[in-house]
Design a protein around this motif. Structure first.
Motif, PDB file in Angstrom:
ATOM      1  N   TYR A   1       0.858  -1.190   0.000  1.00 32.44           N
ATOM      2  CA  TYR A   1       0.000   0.000   0.000  1.00 32.44           C
ATOM      3  C   TYR A   1       0.889   1.232   0.000  1.00 32.44           C
ATOM      4  O   TYR A   1       1.995   1.212   0.564  1.00 32.44           O
ATOM      5  CB  TYR A   1      -0.914   0.004   1.227  1.00 32.44           C
ATOM      6  CG  TYR A   1      -1.665   1.297   1.432  1.00 32.44           C
ATOM      7  CD1 TYR A   1      -2.670   1.691   0.549  1.00 32.44           C
ATOM      8  CD2 TYR A   1      -1.365   2.147   2.488  1.00 32.44           C
ATOM      9  CE1 TYR A   1      -3.347   2.894   0.717  1.00 32.44           C
ATOM     10  CE2 TYR A   1      -2.036   3.345   2.675  1.00 32.44           C
ATOM     11  CZ  TYR A   1      -3.023   3.722   1.787  1.00 32.44           C
ATOM     12  OH  TYR A   1      -3.684   4.907   1.957  1.00 32.44           O
TER      13      TYR A   1
ATOM     14  N   GLU B   1       0.559   5.302   0.984  1.00 33.69           N
ATOM     15  CA  GLU B   1      -0.183   6.446   1.515  1.00 33.69           C
ATOM     16  C   GLU B   1       0.318   7.692   0.799  1.00 33.69           C
ATOM     17  O   GLU B   1       1.437   8.157   1.012  1.00 33.69           O
ATOM     18  CB  GLU B   1       0.031   6.567   3.029  1.00 33.69           C
ATOM     19  CG  GLU B   1      -0.557   7.819   3.654  1.00 33.69           C
ATOM     20  CD  GLU B   1      -2.082   7.874   3.668  1.00 33.69           C
ATOM     21  OE1 GLU B   1      -2.632   8.949   3.976  1.00 33.69           O
ATOM     22  OE2 GLU B   1      -2.732   6.841   3.378  1.00 33.69           O
TER      23      GLU B   1
ATOM     24  N   LEU C   1       1.934   9.032   8.399  1.00 31.81           N
ATOM     25  CA  LEU C   1       2.736   7.996   9.058  1.00 31.81           C
ATOM     26  C   LEU C   1       1.913   7.243  10.103  1.00 31.81           C
ATOM     27  O   LEU C   1       2.017   6.020  10.218  1.00 31.81           O
ATOM     28  CB  LEU C   1       3.961   8.636   9.706  1.00 31.81           C
ATOM     29  CG  LEU C   1       5.142   7.723  10.029  1.00 31.81           C
ATOM     30  CD1 LEU C   1       5.644   7.022   8.778  1.00 31.81           C
ATOM     31  CD2 LEU C   1       6.270   8.521  10.674  1.00 31.81           C
TER      32      LEU C   1
ATOM     33  N   LYS D   1      -1.323   6.752  10.036  1.00 25.64           N
ATOM     34  CA  LYS D   1      -2.217   5.852   9.294  1.00 25.64           C
ATOM     35  C   LYS D   1      -1.455   4.622   8.810  1.00 25.64           C
ATOM     36  O   LYS D   1      -1.936   3.490   8.929  1.00 25.64           O
ATOM     37  CB  LYS D   1      -2.843   6.585   8.113  1.00 25.64           C
ATOM     38  CG  LYS D   1      -3.726   5.676   7.248  1.00 25.64           C
ATOM     39  CD  LYS D   1      -4.308   6.431   6.065  1.00 25.64           C
ATOM     40  CE  LYS D   1      -5.039   5.491   5.120  1.00 25.64           C
ATOM     41  NZ  LYS D   1      -5.593   6.192   3.946  1.00 25.64           N
ATOM     42  N   ALA D   2      -0.249   4.840   8.284  1.00 28.44           N
ATOM     43  CA  ALA D   2       0.552   3.726   7.776  1.00 28.44           C
ATOM     44  C   ALA D   2       0.871   2.733   8.889  1.00 28.44           C
ATOM     45  O   ALA D   2       0.817   1.513   8.682  1.00 28.44           O
ATOM     46  CB  ALA D   2       1.841   4.255   7.148  1.00 28.44           C
TER      47      ALA D   2
ATOM     48  N   CYS E   1      -2.101   0.663   9.550  1.00 31.73           N
ATOM     49  CA  CYS E   1      -2.280  -0.319   8.472  1.00 31.73           C
ATOM     50  C   CYS E   1      -1.410  -1.552   8.725  1.00 31.73           C
ATOM     51  O   CYS E   1      -1.849  -2.691   8.511  1.00 31.73           O
ATOM     52  CB  CYS E   1      -1.913   0.301   7.123  1.00 31.73           C
ATOM     53  SG  CYS E   1      -3.046   1.590   6.549  1.00 31.73           S
TER      54      CYS E   1
ATOM     55  N   VAL F   1      -6.236  -1.576   5.398  1.00 32.52           N
ATOM     56  CA  VAL F   1      -6.173  -0.187   4.950  1.00 32.52           C
ATOM     57  C   VAL F   1      -7.584   0.390   4.951  1.00 32.52           C
ATOM     58  O   VAL F   1      -8.463  -0.151   4.266  1.00 32.52           O
ATOM     59  CB  VAL F   1      -5.577  -0.077   3.533  1.00 32.52           C
ATOM     60  CG1 VAL F   1      -5.562   1.384   3.079  1.00 32.52           C
ATOM     61  CG2 VAL F   1      -4.174  -0.669   3.487  1.00 32.52           C
TER      62      VAL F   1
ATOM     63  N   VAL G   1       4.712  -0.676   3.367  1.00 31.99           N
ATOM     64  CA  VAL G   1       3.839   0.483   3.139  1.00 31.99           C
ATOM     65  C   VAL G   1       4.709   1.720   2.932  1.00 31.99           C
ATOM     66  O   VAL G   1       5.618   1.993   3.719  1.00 31.99           O
ATOM     67  CB  VAL G   1       2.888   0.705   4.328  1.00 31.99           C
ATOM     68  CG1 VAL G   1       2.110   2.012   4.160  1.00 31.99           C
ATOM     69  CG2 VAL G   1       1.917  -0.465   4.458  1.00 31.99           C
TER      70      VAL G   1
ATOM     71  N   VAL H   1       5.000   6.005   2.353  1.00 29.69           N
ATOM     72  CA  VAL H   1       4.312   7.237   2.766  1.00 29.69           C
ATOM     73  C   VAL H   1       4.928   8.419   2.025  1.00 29.69           C
ATOM     74  O   VAL H   1       6.127   8.690   2.151  1.00 29.69           O
ATOM     75  CB  VAL H   1       4.432   7.473   4.285  1.00 29.69           C
ATOM     76  CG1 VAL H   1       3.652   8.736   4.680  1.00 29.69           C
ATOM     77  CG2 VAL H   1       3.926   6.276   5.070  1.00 29.69           C
TER      78      VAL H   1
END
Length: 239
Positions: A108, A110, A162, A164-165, A168, A174, A211, A213
């Protein structure tokens, strides 16, 4: 390390409104055709950073591992708020090459994703050229932006992305980027091999997660960090 954004004076609102940078609807409509600017929001966050081997030796709980991070700048360009897709793509290519990570293994990304008519297509173009095009066509790169939920924390927007990541990685899920009704027609998702996460996306249940960012400054500074999940070792049984 961290960042904080507080709005203690109306000056910024006046200037950015005159520059047509703020959404008249009060919505960060990220990647959507209705995107007409961003929403200023407040917040902050702090992260504890430690050398990986030292953290292991000390038995610290490790939330995630920073595989690589990098910054660059657009240099001279046509306007303060006009990003450079070349500089953004170069940053992504260099960061993943330094980490030795194949773009096909990214779970993913971000995005900075502000909901502006110019910025979103340029950023997605850079992501597509640097990463999406180097993945199998049946595995488009999932992208999203927490700004659809929180607004734009400006100097602390990287903090929000960061956080949010990290969630996740922790929950292996997500959350959706909300408010995407009709994608911006200038964002060629299929051609650039990208997919906006508009519904909750469950990541693989086992194995390492990766992930990325993005966080960009409107003056032309670009930053990217790559996070990896960490399998905490089982504690040794007491004697």
């Amino acid at each position: 390390a961290g960042g904080v954004s507080l709005h203690l004076h109306p000056y910024g609102f006046l200037v950015f409104a005159k520059a047509s940078m703020l959404s008249r609807r009060g919505r960060c409509s990220v990647f959507d055709a209705s995107g007409d600017g961003y929403v200023r929001s407040e917040g902050g966050g702090i992260f504890v950073l430690k050398d990986y081997q030292q953290a292991l030796a000390d038995g610290d709980p490790i939330v995630a591992v920073v595989a690589a991070s990098a910054v660059n700048t657009d240099g001279r360009k046509s306007g303060l708020t006009v990003p450079s897709p070349l500089a953004q793509a170069a940053l992504l290519e260099q960061t993943y090459a330094r980490a030795g990570i194949d773009p096909a293994s990214i779970d993913y990304l971000e995005a900075h994703g502000t909901g502006t008519a110019i910025g979103d297509p340029i950023e997605t173009l850079a992501i597509g050229e640097a990463l999406g095009s180097r993945r199998p066509r049946h595995l488009p790169l999932p992208i999203g932006s927490v700004k659809s939920n929180l607004g734009h924390l400006e100097t602390a927007s990287g903090v929000a992305g960061l956080v949010k990541a990290l969630h996740c990685l922790k929950h292996r899920v997500v959350p959706a980027t909300i408010g995407v009704v009709k994608p911006n027609p200038h964002i060629k998702l299929a051609e650039w091999n990208l997919k906006v996460v508009t519904e909750q996306l469950h990541l693989k249940a086992e194995g390492k997660l990766i992930v990325g960012v993005n966080s960009f400054g409107f003056g032309g500074s670009n930053a990217h960090a790559i996070l990896e999940s960490h399998q905490q070792a089982e504690p040794a049984p007491p004697p």
